[in-house]
Design an enzyme around this catalytic site. Structure first.
Site, PDB file in Angstrom:
ATOM      1  N   GLY A 181       0.620  -1.013  -0.037  1.00 53.78           N
ATOM      2  CA  GLY A 181      -0.002  -0.140   0.179  1.00 53.78           C
ATOM      3  C   GLY A 181       0.826   1.077  -0.091  1.00 53.78           C
ATOM      4  N   PRO A 206      -2.239  -7.910  -7.799  1.00 51.93           N
ATOM      5  CA  PRO A 206      -0.732  -7.488  -8.198  1.00 51.93           C
ATOM      6  C   PRO A 206      -1.100  -5.744  -8.950  1.00 51.93           C
ATOM      7  CG  PRO A 206      -0.916  -9.035  -9.527  1.00 51.93           C
ATOM      8  CD  PRO A 206      -2.037  -8.758  -8.769  1.00 51.93           C
ATOM      9  N   ASP A 288       9.141  -2.949  15.075  1.00 51.76           N
ATOM     10  CA  ASP A 288       8.919  -1.390  15.855  1.00 51.76           C
ATOM     11  C   ASP A 288       7.088  -2.126  16.422  1.00 51.76           C
ATOM     12  OD1 ASP A 288       8.388   1.264  16.293  1.00 51.76           O
ATOM     13  OD2 ASP A 288       7.025   0.923  15.020  1.00 51.76           O
ATOM     14  N   HIS A 312       6.685   1.124  19.232  1.00 51.40           N
ATOM     15  CA  HIS A 312       5.878   1.039  18.300  1.00 51.40           C
ATOM     16  C   HIS A 312       6.080   2.865  17.662  1.00 51.40           C
ATOM     17  CE1 HIS A 312       1.619   0.544  17.141  1.00 51.40           C
ATOM     18  NE2 HIS A 312       1.826   1.236  16.410  1.00 51.40           N
ATOM     19  N   SER A 315       5.408   6.556  12.815  1.00 52.15           N
ATOM     20  CA  SER A 315       4.431   7.908  13.085  1.00 52.15           C
ATOM     21  C   SER A 315       5.309   8.561  13.714  1.00 52.15           C
ATOM     22  CB  SER A 315       3.408   7.690  12.486  1.00 52.15           C
ATOM     23  OG  SER A 315       2.194   7.333  14.119  1.00 52.15           O
TER      24      SER A 315
HETATM   25  C1  DGY Z   1      -1.182   4.035  12.804  1.00 54.67           C
HETATM   26  O1  DGY Z   1      -0.517   4.881  13.195  1.00 54.67           O
HETATM   27  O2  DGY Z   1      -1.643   2.285  12.741  1.00 54.67           O
HETATM   28  C2  DGY Z   1       0.206   3.696  13.199  1.00 54.67           C
HETATM   29  O3  DGY Z   1       0.796   1.959  14.027  1.00 54.67           O
HETATM   30  C3  DGY Z   1       0.636   4.483  14.858  1.00 54.67           C
HETATM   31  O4  DGY Z   1       0.899   5.572  14.628  1.00 54.67           O
END
Ligand code: DGY
Length: 347
Positions: A181, A206, A288, A312, A315
């Site tokens: 993605g 694909p 992570d 984690h 982001s």
């Molecule tokens: C999410 O947004 O799903 C991430 O794992 C954390 O920001």
């Protein structure tokens, strides 16, 4: 350019008396984290009554159930399980649930849809930050950065030595991505300059156009497992991907394979991963995400040298998290007045 804020629409909604409330009342929003960036909360406070959980650890479930009663909207995070019980506790006035995450497996979206509750999330904005962290984790794992750094402090660094702390480079390697993605594509784009021999990806169908942009080839899961020097999990957690990396999968991987997971802990059978790392069935892993989060301090994975574990933070880039907070708020504002959300989970 973010879409026009529906704040004025929220006010109109109140003034038109579309709900059975007094003219002075505002829609009520419960926020499960007090430490989300204030800019998102400020947007909400312009036209809503906002109450927040007061501590930085996740709101206890009993408190969430108590607080959500009678609220019009919920601002939540991936640490909050939003299921039938919570929705029942909320009451029929609940219009939307908005999560500050791209992942939404913690929300029973089907149950929300049945009740006409809209669900907002925050894709796209965190794609770059997550792809960047994935590459950082991959490099930290294959070049053994944390293991090497420890040697500096524990006296293990006696002298430069020709074969000491060597890892395997990305150049000339085969990199397999499970998931292609937005995040998978950006990971591939960042790996390409390291000159791998090949990038492959595994998805249900694909995506030739996106793949061409990063020279990636679609392969089935079996081929990816058998041929990759690096395997990166960057897929959503779904019933199909739950524990897809199990003992059988690790057995098929090359013994030099480095496994990276920035998706969800649930895509891995963690006992099988531990065995694969302990018995050198695979070379190393960079995670992570784990099950559970946080990982207990006595978890056996923490005793291994060939695993890098992060809490984690995929982001966790300041600007990204600020914008995630604002998008979560804007999704709520739109959801309250029945406008198009910036990002809505559509089943
Ligand atoms: C999410 O947004 O799903 C991430 O794992 C954390 O920001």
């Amino acid at each position: 350019m973010p879409p026009r804020l529906p704040i004025a629409r929220v006010r109109n909604f109140l003034q038109l008396g579309l709900r059975t409330r007094t003219m002075s009342s505002q829609p009520s929003v419960y926020v499960t984290r007090p430490d989300v960036d204030a800019s998102g909360l400020e947007l909400l406070r312009k036209s809503c009554q906002v109450s927040t959980w007061s501590e930085t650890l996740p709101v206890p479930r009993a408190e969430l159930i108590r607080q959500i009663a009678g609220k019009d909207a919920l601002y939540c995070a991936l640490t909050d399980k939003i299921d039938k019980e919570v929705l029942d506790a909320a009451g029929s006035q609940l219009k939307c649930v908005s999560t500050i995450s791209v992942g939404y497996e913690h929300i029973d979206v089907e149950e929300c849809k049945k009740r006409g509750i809209r669900v907002g999330y925050t894709p796209d904005v965190l794609t770059d930050a997550t792809a960047e962290l994935t590459v950082a984790l991959l490099l930290a794992t294959n070049r053994r950065l944390f293991e090497a750094n420890k040697q500096v402090f524990n006296g293990g660094w006696k002298s430069w030595a020709p074969m000491w702390m060597c890892g395997q480079g990305l150049k000339g390697s085969r990199v397999g991505l499970l998931g292609f993605g937005r995040i998978g594509q950006e990971i591939a784009a960042r790996i390409l300059p390291f000159k791998p021999a090949e990038i492959t990806y595994t998805t249900r169908s694909p995506r030739p156009q996106e793949a061409a942009a990063v020279n990636a080839r679609h392969v089935d899961f079996e081929e990816m497992l058998r041929n990759s020097d690096f395997i990166v999990a960057c897929c959503a957690l779904t019933p199909q991907t739950k524990e897809i990396f199990n003992a059988a999968a690790f057995q098929k991987m090359k013994s030099n394979c480095i496994f990276i997971n920035t998706a969800r802990g649930g895509v891995v059978d963690q006992h099988a991963l531990y065995d694969a790392l302990k018995n050198n069935t695979i070379q190393a892993a960079g995670l992570d995400v784990t099950t559970p989060e946080p990982l207990p301090l006595d978890d056996p994975l923490l005793k291994l040298d060939n695993v890098v574990i992060l809490p984690h933070i995929g982001s966790a880039d300041i600007e990204t998290r600020k914008e995630m907070s604002r998008i979560t708020a804007r999704n709520i504002l739109a959801g309250l007045v029945g406008e198009k959300m910036e990002a809505e989970v559509i089943l």
